[in-house]
Structure formats: structure tokens, C-alpha cells
Motif scaffolding. Structure first.
Motif, PDB file in Angstrom:
ATOM      1  N   LYS A   1      68.685 -12.464 -66.945  1.00 12.17           N
ATOM      2  CA  LYS A   1      69.493 -13.666 -66.759  1.00 12.17           C
ATOM      3  C   LYS A   1      70.917 -13.336 -66.308  1.00 12.17           C
ATOM      4  CE  LYS A   1      70.440 -18.111 -68.987  1.00 12.17           C
ATOM      5  NZ  LYS A   1      69.816 -18.879 -67.891  1.00 12.17           N
ATOM      6  N   THR A   2      71.419 -12.157 -66.683  1.00 12.63           N
ATOM      7  CA  THR A   2      72.792 -11.798 -66.322  1.00 12.63           C
ATOM      8  C   THR A   2      72.968 -11.658 -64.813  1.00 12.63           C
ATOM      9  OG1 THR A   2      72.299  -9.434 -66.565  1.00 12.63           O
ATOM     10  CG2 THR A   2      73.165 -10.588 -68.494  1.00 12.63           C
ATOM     11  N   THR A   3      71.894 -11.460 -64.073  1.00 11.10           N
ATOM     12  CA  THR A   3      72.004 -11.275 -62.620  1.00 11.10           C
ATOM     13  C   THR A   3      72.228 -12.582 -61.886  1.00 11.10           C
ATOM     14  OG1 THR A   3      69.619 -11.498 -62.240  1.00 11.10           O
ATOM     15  CG2 THR A   3      70.456  -9.292 -62.755  1.00 11.10           C
ATOM     16  N   GLY A   4      71.852 -13.716 -62.523  1.00 14.59           N
ATOM     17  CA  GLY A   4      71.954 -15.000 -61.842  1.00 14.59           C
ATOM     18  C   GLY A   4      70.854 -15.234 -60.828  1.00 14.59           C
ATOM     19  N   LEU A   5      69.903 -14.303 -60.730  1.00  8.96           N
ATOM     20  CA  LEU A   5      68.787 -14.431 -59.792  1.00  8.96           C
ATOM     21  C   LEU A   5      67.635 -15.177 -60.458  1.00  8.96           C
ATOM     22  CD1 LEU A   5      69.005 -10.832 -58.333  1.00  8.96           C
ATOM     23  CD2 LEU A   5      69.760 -12.944 -57.238  1.00  8.96           C
ATOM     24  N   ARG A   6      66.821 -15.848 -59.659  1.00  8.35           N
ATOM     25  CA  ARG A   6      65.849 -16.786 -60.212  1.00  8.35           C
ATOM     26  C   ARG A   6      64.547 -16.148 -60.680  1.00  8.35           C
ATOM     27  NH1 ARG A   6      67.834 -20.503 -56.185  1.00  8.35           N
ATOM     28  NH2 ARG A   6      66.305 -19.768 -54.683  1.00  8.35           N
ATOM     29  N   ASN A   7      64.082 -15.143 -59.972  1.00 11.83           N
ATOM     30  CA  ASN A   7      62.731 -14.636 -60.215  1.00 11.83           C
ATOM     31  C   ASN A   7      62.706 -13.138 -60.491  1.00 11.83           C
ATOM     32  OD1 ASN A   7      61.418 -17.190 -59.681  1.00 11.83           O
ATOM     33  ND2 ASN A   7      61.849 -16.836 -57.523  1.00 11.83           N
ATOM     34  N   VAL A   8      61.673 -12.746 -61.244  1.00 13.37           N
ATOM     35  CA  VAL A   8      61.383 -11.326 -61.468  1.00 13.37           C
ATOM     36  C   VAL A   8      60.044 -11.034 -60.804  1.00 13.37           C
ATOM     37  CG1 VAL A   8      60.904  -9.543 -63.177  1.00 13.37           C
ATOM     38  CG2 VAL A   8      62.610 -11.288 -63.661  1.00 13.37           C
ATOM     39  N   TYR A   9      60.036 -10.016 -59.981  1.00  9.16           N
ATOM     40  CA  TYR A   9      58.808  -9.586 -59.315  1.00  9.16           C
ATOM     41  C   TYR A   9      58.358  -8.276 -59.942  1.00  9.16           C
ATOM     42  CZ  TYR A   9      60.100 -13.071 -55.862  1.00  9.16           C
ATOM     43  OH  TYR A   9      60.439 -14.256 -55.234  1.00  9.16           O
ATOM     44  N   ALA A  10      57.194  -8.309 -60.558  1.00  7.32           N
ATOM     45  CA  ALA A  10      56.641  -7.116 -61.218  1.00  7.32           C
ATOM     46  C   ALA A  10      55.391  -6.691 -60.474  1.00  7.32           C
ATOM     47  CB  ALA A  10      56.317  -7.427 -62.683  1.00  7.32           C
ATOM     48  N   LEU A  11      55.399  -5.456 -59.992  1.00 12.04           N
ATOM     49  CA  LEU A  11      54.289  -4.986 -59.177  1.00 12.04           C
ATOM     50  C   LEU A  11      53.806  -3.627 -59.646  1.00 12.04           C
ATOM     51  CD1 LEU A  11      56.594  -6.346 -57.023  1.00 12.04           C
ATOM     52  CD2 LEU A  11      54.544  -6.264 -55.627  1.00 12.04           C
ATOM     53  N   PRO A  12      52.522  -3.361 -59.459  1.00 14.57           N
ATOM     54  CA  PRO A  12      52.002  -2.033 -59.787  1.00 14.57           C
ATOM     55  C   PRO A  12      52.369  -1.030 -58.700  1.00 14.57           C
ATOM     56  CG  PRO A  12      50.237  -3.401 -58.931  1.00 14.57           C
ATOM     57  CD  PRO A  12      51.462  -4.273 -58.979  1.00 14.57           C
ATOM     58  N   LEU A  13      52.711   0.164 -59.114  1.00 18.15           N
ATOM     59  CA  LEU A  13      52.916   1.255 -58.165  1.00 18.15           C
ATOM     60  C   LEU A  13      51.642   2.075 -58.141  1.00 18.15           C
ATOM     61  CD1 LEU A  13      56.543   2.342 -59.139  1.00 18.15           C
ATOM     62  CD2 LEU A  13      55.846   0.908 -57.223  1.00 18.15           C
ATOM     63  N   ARG A  14      51.089   2.253 -56.957  1.00 18.28           N
ATOM     64  CA  ARG A  14      49.796   2.928 -56.851  1.00 18.28           C
ATOM     65  C   ARG A  14      49.860   4.028 -55.801  1.00 18.28           C
ATOM     66  NH1 ARG A  14      47.587  -2.676 -57.221  1.00 18.28           N
ATOM     67  NH2 ARG A  14      46.727  -2.904 -59.302  1.00 18.28           N
ATOM     68  N   ALA A  15      49.234   5.142 -56.122  1.00 22.11           N
ATOM     69  CA  ALA A  15      49.015   6.217 -55.162  1.00 22.11           C
ATOM     70  C   ALA A  15      47.514   6.243 -54.909  1.00 22.11           C
ATOM     71  CB  ALA A  15      49.501   7.550 -55.715  1.00 22.11           C
ATOM     72  N   GLY A  16      47.101   5.722 -53.747  1.00 21.61           N
ATOM     73  CA  GLY A  16      45.673   5.532 -53.520  1.00 21.61           C
ATOM     74  C   GLY A  16      45.181   4.409 -54.414  1.00 21.61           C
ATOM     75  N   ASP A  17      44.137   4.665 -55.175  1.00 19.08           N
ATOM     76  CA  ASP A  17      43.603   3.667 -56.113  1.00 19.08           C
ATOM     77  C   ASP A  17      44.087   3.899 -57.534  1.00 19.08           C
ATOM     78  OD1 ASP A  17      42.186   2.461 -54.075  1.00 19.08           O
ATOM     79  OD2 ASP A  17      40.424   3.754 -54.354  1.00 19.08           O
ATOM     80  N   LYS A  18      44.992   4.840 -57.721  1.00 11.72           N
ATOM     81  CA  LYS A  18      45.436   5.210 -59.064  1.00 11.72           C
ATOM     82  C   LYS A  18      46.786   4.576 -59.375  1.00 11.72           C
ATOM     83  CE  LYS A  18      46.673   9.200 -61.917  1.00 11.72           C
ATOM     84  NZ  LYS A  18      46.906  10.674 -61.904  1.00 11.72           N
ATOM     85  N   ASN A  19      46.845   3.885 -60.526  1.00 12.71           N
ATOM     86  CA  ASN A  19      48.120   3.333 -60.983  1.00 12.71           C
ATOM     87  C   ASN A  19      49.019   4.471 -61.449  1.00 12.71           C
ATOM     88  OD1 ASN A  19      47.586   0.568 -60.618  1.00 12.71           O
ATOM     89  ND2 ASN A  19      46.455   0.455 -62.539  1.00 12.71           N
ATOM     90  N   ILE A  20      50.248   4.496 -60.931  1.00 11.03           N
ATOM     91  CA  ILE A  20      51.183   5.526 -61.379  1.00 11.03           C
ATOM     92  C   ILE A  20      52.376   4.929 -62.110  1.00 11.03           C
ATOM     93  CG2 ILE A  20      50.523   7.096 -59.527  1.00 11.03           C
ATOM     94  CD1 ILE A  20      53.144   6.374 -58.124  1.00 11.03           C
ATOM     95  N   GLY A  21      52.511   3.585 -62.107  1.00 12.83           N
ATOM     96  CA  GLY A  21      53.614   2.982 -62.835  1.00 12.83           C
ATOM     97  C   GLY A  21      53.802   1.523 -62.456  1.00 12.83           C
TER      98      GLY A  21
END
Length: 876
Positions: free
Chosen positions: A483-503
Motif C-alpha cells: 500500500k505504501t507504493t500507491g500502486l493499485r495491483n500486485v502481479y505475482a508470477l511463477p519463475l520457471r526454467a523450462g517446466d521447473k518452478n524455480i521461484g
């Protein structure tokens, strides 16, 4: 109110001349009226024919509007009107007057012209205001005649005079007779005006179409619409709202607020505004095929909570028109106009053109945006490919995200090697500082892949979007930070190397396109995977370097036996114990004097265990400086202490899934003993200066030449650590107790050091073997090895026929300690027997008992006879 005067038709004709004049007037008027095409021509012709014959001041024509039961001015005698200078003249021209008042009702019901004295009617209830206005400018009487069309009143002709009684019966007859012709003329004028208006509309739409065809940008659209709208009966302004990418809200796109256009507060609010489509106004307009007229107050009273209604009310807007902007079957937005009169076809034509232009501009914007995004991602990719370290990546990410519409990176987490926990990899520390959140404290509790939000993100294909305000209201832990940023949305995405989730990555922005998100995430994923791979390679390289150093060190120190040399009874006991414990993971404690081969036995245990494929790690506890013991055993992080310029892996980590040999464990300080005990018990450790627990699987082999039980009693060794180490003790016999192995060991060392020194020693003299067997070997196997090495270097031919045994040893000095409380004769007898045993019964000569005792052989025979020593005593 004065009653209507009788019409001229009700009176006898004054004369034939009057009738002739009337017929002539009607004929001329009829001819003139047929020529009327313009609305102003009708009154000019009427006055031209009438004014010379009858007295009047001015004339107007009004038309009835049955929709709201009013009548309005249509034809005005602007040149002769007595009230043109009156302050309320413009008000009268643009007013609507009610049909439901007594005077007008009397006119509607009369069969012909009807006159009124203004003084009598102007103050009656509901009387129209133009009665008093005319009276104030000297008008005293009005004659009104209804105009008919298809049997229905269409309007009135008003004739005014400044003299009461001006309207004679003759004039009334004329007006009655001419009324049908006037009605036809007015009807023709209306039709002509409609045709002219349609032509104007066509011309207007053609011009507007021509203007709109050249529009390519938002600014050009604003100018074209402003120019077009200004030609309509527009009051204050307009706004075009465009449907946003979420298809759930709308935002102002181009607008003209008239006098409010330069109010920075209003303009700023408009630039940021996003209005839900289903707000009770916008959804109605988008669903309506025709323009809709709204009243601001009425909509507010109905309970419509759209915030712009209050803004419009504050700005003084009363009514506004809403028209959807639709191209084919797709709604693009809405045009709102502050307007009173509605010309539906014209507005629909305008909006059709605007819709096409808006669709084209949006398509061009999308193309431009995609091109910009692709160029941006290309630049981002170039920056990312140059990142070799985590800091390089962080600099590139922070630098690039500042270019993307105020996007903020909240956090990047990567999945740990255990595949379950996630650790912070990168974050914007300023966000945490602004929110007064202690990042270090928050990150102590590591989240897992099963945490609610993380599980949702990792399971999603293209990520998730969270509204900051909604998450803040729900009490999400990180919402305060967002909320401190004043921005409206949070975008949360998976980080993947190939088919493997890395973060996971968490970005804050008002709006980000799918292409941008996917591009950023794929680039960052690739960079993190490369950095992790590089870090692992570096770690492996360092580990290999450390292992190489160990190997080099051990090559210098190990005996390099293909197997342990020695097959005597004492060593057979050791072999049996090794075979029993090797396959297990039990801790082994090797006990024995210095030089008995404890490290060699430890290596034999490791090589016979399931962990043989990995390097056995050795630590000499006696050689570790007290201030570096913890760092050496458990490792340290960069900056953990002065001089810690890089991360270091400790011996326990290095020996993970292998064997750790702790030599000289009895020399370990008490403080280090307690930390070692914890690691042995918990099977986990923390690097010095580290915050994360590291699980380990290490098989321990400890060795010491000290008596640990005595050390425990003396308080120099922890009892609990001793019990942890003393799981499977193996005692290694000293060399003096396994004299039968001396010859085999001697030949082994001769071969080894002959090879190393380049000497060719092919034979060992028997007397040398005898001498070696007769020695007490306080230094055990190590002492034997070094003695053989020295003797080979001093040898002059291919036979080792001499060795250089030390003349005084610690063992000789310690020997009397075993003979306390015994007589001198008993001590002497025991000592001679022991020496004879070591010399294999040889009494005189090289390597004999006499040589060791430093007495002649005859003297030794005499002493043996005197003390009763027989062969059975030393050959038992």
C-alpha cells in the motif's frame, strides 16, 4: 380579461370597397406566401401587405410542442419588435410557454382570431411572461390566431399593437381568412428547414468524416471532436471514456470541460480516474442503441453512486447525454455531452465516425505499445544477458523496471535445494523501510511452497493479479508494504526454467500487459537459473579445489598402502572390528599411541563403507587455531568477522554424505566441544554469521592418543561428547606389541622409499631385521617409516645392512615405572627376559640382548644362569 371581439364575418360589410380591398389583400398575400421559402420572408411579406392598411407594431409565430405541452417562438420580427431592447428579450426567445393556461386555452378553443388587452391578462395566474415584457415596452393589445395542420393546431400567429382597439373587425376577417394560407406557409417553412437541416447534417457529417479520416492520434481525435461538438448546441463540454483492458472499468480518454478545462485539480483527477462499467449510468448507455439523456440531480436522487455525478453537479452541469461508441458488435467507450437538444440521427452519425476513429487509434496504440514493449524487452534482455552475479541482475532489474510505468519489484523468492522452502533472492529494501517493516526479521521464518499465496502462484500458468486495496482490507501480511507504493495491483508470477518452478516474483504496478509480464519473467527466470548454475559451478569448483588441496595434503601424509600391512594377532583383532563397523553409519573412536596408524585405519573404514565413492574429509583438531576452529568446522558467511571476505564451506558441509575424520579430538577446546556436540546431536549446523540451518549427513570417525576417560575426570573433555564419540571404540596396538609385523612393514617401506629416492635397495640384511625387532618403538609405525627412509638415503649399495636406531628413547626412561614395589633381583630378571623376547632369544651379536643391555655376551650368560632364566622364559 377582455372577451373576444366578434369577427368581421359576423358584421355586415361596410361597403363594396372594403370587400374588394380585402379580396385584393388576400390575393396578394396568397401570391406572396406561395413564394416563401425562408422563415424570415414570411413576416416581411406579411408586414409589407398588412402594415399600410392596419395598425400594428410587430408580429411573431410560435409553434406547439405536444411532447411537453408547450409552445415556443419560431418566427421573430427582429426589426420591428418593441421588446428587443428589453433585458429579458433573450430569455423570452429561448423560453417554452405552457399550453395549460387560460389565455392560450381560450385561443385554442376560439374559431378565429381573438384579442386581449395586456393590462387585463398579464398578471393573471400562469400567464406567460412575454405579456408583461411587451406591456413594459408599450404594447397594449395582442391578437392571436391559431395555425392548423391536418385538423390540429400547430402554432399561433401573434400580432401586437401599442394602441388599444387597433384590431378592427375587417382585420379580424382578414386574419381568419388568411390563417390557412399562413398555416401552409409555416408548414412549408418547417419542411424546408428540415430539408436544409438534413443537408447541413449531411454536409456536417461529410466534413466531420473528412476530418476524422485524417485522425491517427489521441490528440488529433480530441481536436476533431472538439471542432465538431462546438457546431452543435453544446453548453459546456464533453468527455469520451474508453473501456479499459480489464473490460470492467472505463477511464477518460479525451475531453473538453469548457471553463473547467484549466482546473489542474479536476484534470489530475480525470487522468487517474477508473470508473466501474456497472455503475448504473455507463452500463445503461452501453446497452442502449439510442442516446440517453440524464438529469444529474435526478440520478443522484435515484441513488446512483457514480462519483462523477457529484463532480458534475459541483461544476454546474444539469443535464448530460450519453451515447455509446460502438464499432460492429464491439463497444469501445462512451461519449458524454453537456447538451440540451437531442438530434439523434446527427449524434449517431458523429458517434459512428468517432467509434471508427477510436477503434483505429486503439489498434495503432496497441501496435505501438507492442512495438515499444518488444523494444523494451529486447533492451531488457541485453541488460540481463550481461548479468553475471546477483548484484548485476538486481541493478539491471531495478534500472529497467523504473522505465515500465512506475513498476516496483517487491520480492523475488527462489526455491531452496530441498524443493520445499523458499528464500528471498531479491527485494526492494526501500519498500520495507517506507512501510517500517523489518525485512531481516520477517525473512527469518521461511515460507514453503504450500503457503497459500505461493501455492496459488506456482500452480498458475501465467500468474495472478491481486488488488492492493482488497488485500489490505483482508489483512494480508504484505499488504501494508504494498500500500505504501500507491500502486493499485500486485502481479505475482511463477519463475520457471523450462517446466521447473524455480521461484516467484512479485511486482507492483497500476497496469501491466501480459506480454510485458511474460517477457520480464522469462528473462529474469533465465538469468536466475544461469546465476544459480554459475554459483553452483563456483561452489563445485571451490569444493574441488578444497578436495584437491586435501588430496595433495593426504598424498604427502598417507601411507599409500593398497591395504594395511600387518597380519599379527593384534592386527587381526583390529581387522575384525573394522569389518563389523564399516557398513554402518556408527561413530567410530580410534584409540592408540601416536604413530600407530589411526588415520590409515579411518581411511580403511571409509573405503569399506557405502560412502567410499566420496572423499573422506580430515580435520586435525590439534592444528586448528582456537579462534578459527568454528569457521573451519562449520564454515562462515561473507562479512561474518574481520577478514571473512568470502563465504567458506566448513569441513562438516564438505563431508556431507561422506566421512569426517576428526584427528586428535582430545585437543579440541571445551567451547568448540559444545558446538561439535550440538552438530552431532542435531545433524544440522549454521555457518558463522549465517541465518539458515543446513542439514548434514556425515559419518564421524574420531581419533586420539589421549586417555579420554582421564581427560573427562580432569574436566578437559566433555563427558556427553565422549559418550557420543565412544560408540564403537577400536584400540590400535603399539608396534612393540606386534613385533611379528615389523619385517613386513620394513620391506614395504624399503620398496616405497627406494622408488621415491631413486635408490635400488634389493635386500635387507638379517641383522637389520633383528635390530628393528629388538627396538621398543616409542614412535610406533611412523617412527619405523622415518627410520627406514633415513637409512635408505644413507645406504651405499643395493643392500640395507645398517639402520640407525636411536640410543635413548622415552620408553627407556618410562620403563622403571612398571617395576615399582619389586626387589632389584626381580626387576633385573624381568627386564632381561623382556629384552630376550624382543631379540627373539638372541643373546650376543648384532641385534642381541647383550647389545641392548650393553654388556658382553659372556656376562649376560652368567647373569641368566644366576637368575635362573631358561629358554622357556623368553620363548613361551
Amino acid at each position: 380579461m377582455k372577451s373576444a371581439k366578434p369577427s368581421v364575418s359576423e358584421m355586415p360589410a361596410d361597403s363594396a370597397g372594403t370587400l374588394e380591398r380585402t379580396r385584393k389583400l388576400l390575393s396578394e398575400l396568397g401570391d406572396d406566401i406561395t413564394k416563401v421559402r425562408d422563415k424570415n420572408d414570411l413576416l416581411i411579406l406579411f408586414k409589407k401587405r398588412i402594415k399600410g392598411l392596419y395598425h400594428l407594431t410587430h408580429t411573431i409565430v410560435t409553434l406547439i410542442d405536444y411532447k411537453d405541452e408547450t409552445y415556443v417562438p419560431f418566427l421573430l420580427d427582429n426589426e420591428a419588435s418593441a421588446i428587443r431592447s428589453h433585458p429579458r428579450y433573450q430569455e423570452m426567445v429561448h423560453s417554452r410557454f405552457s399550453l395549460n393556461e387560460p389565455v392560450i386555452q381560450a385561443v385554442l378553443q376560439a374559431d378565429g382570431p381573438i384579442s386581449f388587452l395586456l393590462e387585463e391578462i398579464m398578471d393573471l395566474p400562469d400567464s406567460p411572461a412575454f405579456f408583461r415584457v411587451n406591456y413594459e415596452k408599450g404594447v397594449r393589445e395582442i391578437l392571436m390566431t391559431r395555425l392548423m395542420k391536418e385538423g390540429k393546431p400547430m402554432g399561433f400567429i401573434h400580432i401586437y399593437s401599442d394602441k388599444p382597439g387597433s384590431f378592427s373587425s375587417e382585420f379580424r376577417d382578414v386574419m381568419k381568412d388568411i390563417a390557412p394560407q399562413l398555416s401552409g406557409a409555416v408548414s412549408n417553412i418547417i419542411k424546408n428547414e428540415e430539408l436544409l437541416n438534413k443537408e447541413k447534417e449531411k454536409s456536417f457529417l461529410l466534413d466531420f468524416s473528412s476530418d476524422i479520416a485524417t485522425v491517427r492520434t489521441k490528440e488529433e481525435l480530441a481536436r476533431a471532436v472538439r471542432a465538431a461538438i462546438s457546431k452543435l448546441n453544446q453548453k459546456s463540454g464533453y468527455v469520451i471514456r474508453r473501456i479499459n483492458d480489464d473490460n470492467a472499468s472505463m477511464s477518460p480518454y479525451v475531453y473538453d470541460l469548457g471553463a473547467w478545462q484549466h482546473d489542474q485539480k479536476i484534470v489530475s483527477a480525470l487522468e487517474k480516474a477508473r470508473y466501474p462499467i456497472n455503475d448504473g449510468i455507463q452500463n445503461r448507455v452501453l446497452n442502449s442503441p439510442i442516446p440517453l439523456l440524464f438529469n444529474v440531480d435526478r440520478e443522484i436522487q435515484r441513488g446512483i453512486a457514480a462519483p462523477y455525478l457529484q463532480s458534475w453537479k459541483a461544476m454546474g452541469f444539469q443535464n448530460f447525454l450519453g451515447i455509446r461508441l460502438r464499432n460492429a458488435e464491439t463497444n469501445h467507450g462512451i461519449l458524454f455531452l453537456d447538451i440540451e437538444e437531442i438530434n439523434v440521427p446527427l449524434l449517431q452519425g458523429i458517434c459512428s465516425q468517432i467509434s471508427i476513429a477510436l477503434a483505429n487509434i486503439m489498434a495503432n496504440e496497441q501496435i505501438s505499445k507492442k512495438q515499444e514493449e518488444q523494444a523494451f524487452l529486447l533492451d531488457f534482455g541485453k541488460d540481463i544477458t550481461q548479468a553475471r552475479t546477483k548484484q548485476d541482475l538486481q541493478n539491471a532489474v531495478f534500472r529497467v523496471l523504473d522505465k515500465t510505468m512506475h513498476t516496483k519489484l517487491a520480492m523475488i523468492r527462489v526455491i531452496d535445494d530441498d524443493g520445499f522452502h523458499l528464500s528471498p533472492f531479491m527485494h526492494d529494501r526501500t519498500l520495507f523501510e517506507k512501510a517500517k517493516v523489518d525485512f531481516d526479521k520477517m525473512s527469518v521464518n521461511k515460507i514453503t511452497i504450500e503457503e497459500t499465496y505461493t501455492a496459488q502462484v506456482l500452480a498458475s500458468k501465467e500468474g495472478l493479479m491481486f488488488n492492493v486495496e482488497e488485500e489490505f482490507k483482508s489483512g494480508t501480511a504484505y499488504a501494508k508494504l504494498w500500500k505504501t507504493t500507491g500502486l493499485r495491483n500486485v502481479y505475482a508470477l511463477p519463475l520457471r526454467a523450462g517446466d521447473k518452478n524455480i521461484g516467484t516474483i512479485w511486482l507492483l504496478a497500476d497496469r501491466l500487459s501480459k506480454l510485458m509480464l511474460q517477457g520480464i519473467c522469462s528473462q529474469i527466470s533465465l538469468a536466475i537459473a544461469n546465476i544459480q548454475a554459475a554459483e553452483k559451478l563456483l561452489a563445485y569448483k571451490k569444493q574441488l579445489e578444497v578436495e584437491n588441496d586435501y588430496l595433495k595434503e593426504q598424498i604427502k601424509t598417507i601411507y599409500n598402502f593398497s591395504e594395511i600391512v600387518g597380519s599379527g594377532e593384534e592386527m587381526q583383532k583390529v581387522y575384525r572390528l573394522i569389518s563389523l563397523v564399516a557398513d554402518s553409519n556408527s561413530t567410530v573412536l580410534l584409540l592408540g599411541e601416536t604413530g600407530t596408524g589411526k588415520e590409515l585405519i579411518a581411511r580403511a573404514i571409509h573405503n569399506a563403507s557405502p560412502r567410499r565413492d566420496k572423499l573422506m574429509v580430515k580435520v586435525n583438531c590439534a592444528a586448528l587455531p582456537a579462534n578459527l576452529i568454528e569457521s573451519e568446522l562449520f564454515g562462515h558467511e561473507r562479512g561474518a568477522f574481520t577478514g571473512a571476505i568470502d563465504r567458506r564451506i566448513g569441513k562438516f558441509e564438505l563431508g556431507n554424505n561422506s566421512t569426517l575424520f576428526l584427528d586428535e579430538i582430545g585437543e579440541l577446546p571445551l567451547e568448540a566441544q559444545s558446538k561439535l556436540l550440538r552438530v552431532i546431536q542435531e545433524r544440522e549446523l549454521e555457518r558463522l554469521g549465517g541465518k539458515h540451518t543446513i542439514k548434514i549427513d556425515v559419518r564421524l570417525i574420531a581419533a586420539t592418543n589421549r586417555n579420554l576417560e582421564e581427560e573427562v575426570k580432569a574436566g578437559r573433555f566433555r563427558a556427553d561428547l565422549y559418550f557420543r564419540l565412544n560408540v564403537f571404540p577400536i584400540h590400535l596396538p603399539p608396534l612393540r606389541e606386534r613385533s611379528e609385523d615389523i619385517e613386513a612393514l620394513t620391506h614395504f617401506f624399503v620398496q616405497k622409499y627406494s622408488r621415491n629416492s631413486g635408490r635400488k635397495i634389493r635386500k635387507v640384511a638379517p641383522k637389520v631385521i633383528q635390530q628393528l625387532r629388538s627396538y621398543t618403538w616409542p614412535g610406533n609405525v611412523r617412527e619405523l617409516e622415518h627410520l627406514i627412509e633415513r637409512s635408505i638415503l644413507l645406504a651405499t649399495n643395493g643392500t640395507l645392512d645398517d639402520v640407525y636406531i636411536p640410543q635413548h628413547t622415552g620408553a627407556d626412561k618410562q620403563e622403571p615405572a612398571y617395576l615399582l614395589n619389586r626387589s632389584l633381583e626381580e626387576v633385573e630378571r624381568s627386564y632381561i627376559i623382556e629384552v630376550l623376547k624382543r631379540c627373539a632369544g638372541k643373546i650376543s651379536g648384532a641385534g642381541s640382548a647383550a647389545e641392548i643391555l650393553k654388556i658382553p655376551g659372556n656376562t649376560l650368560h652368567s647373569k641368566m644362569k644366576k637368575l635362573g632364566i631358561s629358554k622357556s622364559d623368553y620363548f613361551a
